[in-house]
Scaffold this active site. Structure first.
Site, mmCIF file in Angstrom:
data_model
loop_
_atom_site.group_PDB
_atom_site.id
_atom_site.type_symbol
_atom_site.label_atom_id
_atom_site.label_comp_id
_atom_site.label_asym_id
_atom_site.label_seq_id
_atom_site.Cartn_x
_atom_site.Cartn_y
_atom_site.Cartn_z
ATOM 1 N N LYS A 1 0.933 -1.210 -0.057
ATOM 2 C CA LYS A 1 0.070 0.070 0.085
ATOM 3 C C LYS A 1 0.801 1.336 0.090
ATOM 4 O O LYS A 1 0.473 2.059 -0.723
ATOM 5 C CB LYS A 1 -1.077 -0.048 1.228
ATOM 6 N N GLN B 1 -5.067 -1.644 9.173
ATOM 7 C CA GLN B 1 -4.931 -3.064 8.573
ATOM 8 C C GLN B 1 -5.654 -3.977 9.693
ATOM 9 O O GLN B 1 -5.230 -4.084 10.689
ATOM 10 C CB GLN B 1 -3.435 -3.414 8.542
ATOM 11 N N ASP C 1 -11.009 2.957 3.922
ATOM 12 C CA ASP C 1 -11.391 1.747 3.664
ATOM 13 C C ASP C 1 -12.918 1.691 3.383
ATOM 14 O O ASP C 1 -13.464 0.699 2.894
ATOM 15 C CB ASP C 1 -11.122 0.722 4.765
#
Ligand code: NDP
Length: 291
Positions: A60, A104, A127
């Site tokens: 990422k 995460q 997200d």
């Protein structure tokens, strides 16, 4: 069935190429934003030592930098308390140089995922998992949407296949993949059947579908012979076989013979997820700075 090279190229949905094209567009957009004095910033937070998560976080960061997004990583020890994590999220929420925050998952079991997700400012929720953003999606006016489902829809659109009026089936009802994909397909006017582990007669239901999205996490559970001739198959599953090779939830070789379009694993939905994370960060920056 014999397949010429040309047929193969159009039939296999190339997620790697689609993600690359999207990153190129984003790089141009980020350069334009920088001219206006806005550098999109993405903070990725990792708690613990999970090797797969470490790889995802590194990928990422690399992809962010490639398109010109400022990338900040916070790697915290497994022993981090929920209070410490929430405090860091509070700081990132208040940091004007950060427009996207991603924690995460999975988190260590002593930390409540829902609390963490709800603590992230909805406008920086890269997200798209915050209940506010999920609610916006459900009510038909989405803001930040979950990345993998966005990738699924992008790949579906890339085939040129019309979704309106089509029968779509989604297998898997998780909050991060199955449910949002079903809502997105509904928004595109497909007639959606959402299946799960208690669904009866799954093969018969799949056999009727024009669009099949598999998000289960079980290696090749969807048999190729269940797929309707000419269907479009998007396989979100990422499973490791006994020989160590990656495979999807769909029995690819058999499904390939029947499908009009199909995503490979790897190289299908996977690469799209990070590209969509970058897109969300850029749109969050635009929304926050009103540019
Ligand atoms: P979850 O484990 O959260 O959800 C799995 C879903 O599959 C559940 O809804 C479950 O039903 C359903 N299911 C399980 N067994 C069956 C069965 N026998 N028949 C029908 N449905 C079944 O998984 P995720 O949604 O997080 O992920 C799904 C897959 O997608 C995984 O392989 C994951 O690795 C992959 N993935 C890939 C990403 C990418 O970037 N490519 C990103 C995210 C996920 P029930 O609700 O009843 O338990």
């Amino acid at each position: 069935m014999t397949t010429t090279t040309t047929e193969t190229t159009t039939k296999v949905i190339d997620g790697k190429a689609a993600a690359k094209a999207l990153r190129a567009e984003l790089a141009t957009e980020v350069a334009e934003l920088k001219e206006l004095g806005v550098t999109p910033g993405l903070a990725v937070v990792l708690v613990g030592e999970d090797p797969a998560s470490k790889v995802y976080v590194r990928n990422k960061a690399r992809a962010s930098e490639e398109v010109g997004i400022r990338s900040v990583q916070h790697i915290l020890p497994e022993t981090t308390t929920e209070a410490e994590l929430l405090s860091l999220i509070g700081e990132l929420n208040a940091d004007s140089g950060i427009h996207g925050i991603l924690v995460q998952l999975p988190l260590p079991i002593h930390i409540n995922e829902a609390t963490v997700i709800e603590t992230i400012s909805a406008e920086k929720d890269a997200d798209g998992f915050h209940p506010y953003n999920m609610g916006r999606l459900l009510t038909g006016s989405p803001t930040l949407e979950p990345c993998t489902p966005l990738g699924v829809m992008h790949l579906l659109r890339s085939t040129g296949v019309e979704t309106a009026g089509k029968d779509a089936i989604v297998i898997g009802r998780s909050n991060i993949v199955g449910k949002p994909v079903a809502v997105m397909l509904l928004k595109e006017n497909a007639t959606v059947t959402l299946c799960h582990s208690k669904t009866a007669n799954l093969p018969e239901k799949i056999a009727e579908a024009d669009i099949v999205v598999a998000a289960i996490g079980r290696a090749e559970m969807i048999l190729g012979e269940w797929i309707k001739e000419g269907a479009t198959v998007i396989d979100v599953g990422m499973n490791r076989k006994a020989d160590g090779k990656l495979c999807g939830d769909v029995e690819y070789a058999e499904a390939f013979k029947r499908a009009a379009h199909i995503t490979p694993v790897p190289g299908g939905v996977g690469p799209m997820t990070i590209a969509m994370l970058l897109k969300n960060t850029v749109s969050a920056a635009r929304r926050i700075h009103k540019v």
